[in-house]
Enzyme design. Structure first.
Site, short mmCIF file in Angstrom:
data_model
loop_
_atom_site.label_atom_id
_atom_site.label_comp_id
_atom_site.label_asym_id
_atom_site.label_seq_id
_atom_site.Cartn_x
_atom_site.Cartn_y
_atom_site.Cartn_z
N SER A 76 -2.98 -7.79 2.86
CA SER A 76 -3.17 -7.68 4.31
C SER A 76 -3.58 -9.03 4.89
O SER A 76 -3.12 -9.43 5.96
CB SER A 76 -4.26 -6.65 4.62
OG SER A 76 -3.92 -5.39 4.10
N ARG A 95 -2.35 -6.22 -8.38
CA ARG A 95 -1.26 -7.17 -8.16
C ARG A 95 -1.29 -8.24 -9.24
O ARG A 95 -0.52 -8.21 -10.17
CB ARG A 95 -1.40 -7.81 -6.77
CG ARG A 95 -1.03 -6.86 -5.65
CD ARG A 95 -1.64 -7.26 -4.34
NE ARG A 95 -3.11 -7.13 -4.40
CZ ARG A 95 -3.92 -7.27 -3.37
NH1 ARG A 95 -3.43 -7.57 -2.20
NH2 ARG A 95 -5.21 -7.10 -3.50
N LYS A 136 -16.13 -7.91 9.11
CA LYS A 136 -16.85 -8.08 10.37
C LYS A 136 -15.89 -8.24 11.54
O LYS A 136 -16.12 -7.74 12.62
CB LYS A 136 -17.79 -9.28 10.27
CG LYS A 136 -19.05 -8.92 9.51
CD LYS A 136 -19.91 -10.15 9.22
CE LYS A 136 -20.74 -9.93 7.96
NZ LYS A 136 -20.15 -10.54 6.75
N HIS A 156 0.84 -1.21 0.00
CA HIS A 156 0.00 0.00 0.00
C HIS A 156 0.87 1.25 0.00
O HIS A 156 0.62 2.20 -0.75
CB HIS A 156 -0.88 0.05 1.26
CG HIS A 156 -1.93 -1.01 1.37
ND1 HIS A 156 -2.05 -1.81 2.47
CD2 HIS A 156 -2.92 -1.39 0.52
CE1 HIS A 156 -3.08 -2.63 2.31
NE2 HIS A 156 -3.62 -2.41 1.14
#
Ligand code: ADP
Length: 162
Positions: A128, A90, A41, A17
């Site tokens: 991530s 990517r 969530k 990022h």
């Protein structure tokens, strides 16, 4: 004033990022890192933690701002008078979803352009999600995330041992 929005969940922000943001600084006068509220969530870092971490790691870049948004991305971009949305690509697998989003966003707001930037080679496999998985299995993530992120992840493990 060329202002761009870089939206995402950033749970956590990675060097992939940051590479996109750093290169984007040459293209835009201002980049707003827009953290999506309630994207996942069960995030590793709650919303406030993510904002705090991102603010800290981009603190040396005056043209980068951190904000939050929910609802339609194009509505948020319009509210910020941003003409561009930046996304990182990517693998080919990113392409299909990103193309759909870009075309839908163009339909909703034709004046906003989506700009794709190719991931830097060393980070082209980095997400991530993968960082979190490797870390939880006690693998090294050094060099893949800012040291602050690594430190904060270690603190999480100490609080909640697996
Ligand atoms: P989202 O939940 O919207 O996928 P992410 O936080 O995962 O948000 O990513 C935000 C943006 O950064 C997306 O455009 C994603 O493709 C891009 N991105 C994620 N990881 C990398 C990386 N390693 N290199 C380049 N771009 C990346």
């Amino acid at each position: 004033m060329r202002r761009a929005i870089y939206p995402g969940s950033f749970d956590p922000i990675t060097n992939g990022h940051l590479d996109i943001i750093d290169r984007g600084r040459r293209l835009f006068d201002e980049i707003i890192i827009a953290v999506l509220v309630n994207a996942e969530k069960k995030p590793l870092f709650n919303f406030d933690e993510r904002i705090e971490i991102i603010k800290e790691v981009v603190s040396n870049w005056p043209e980068v701002r951190v904000d939050t948004f929910n609802g339609l991305l194009v509505n948020y971009a319009q509210s910020q008078q941003a003409g561009c949305i930046v996304r990182g690509i990517r693998a080919i697998s990113d392409y299909e979803y990103e193309l759909q989003m870009a075309l839908m966003n163009r339909r909703l707001a034709p004046e906003i352009e989506t700009v794709f930037m190719m991931a830097a080679e060393p980070y082209s496999y980095l997400s991530s999600r993968l960082v979190k998985e490797v870390f939880m299995l006690k693998g090294s993530i050094t060099g893949l995330v800012p040291s602050l992120v690594e430190q904060k992840m270690k603190e999480k493990l100490e609080v909640k041992p697996s």
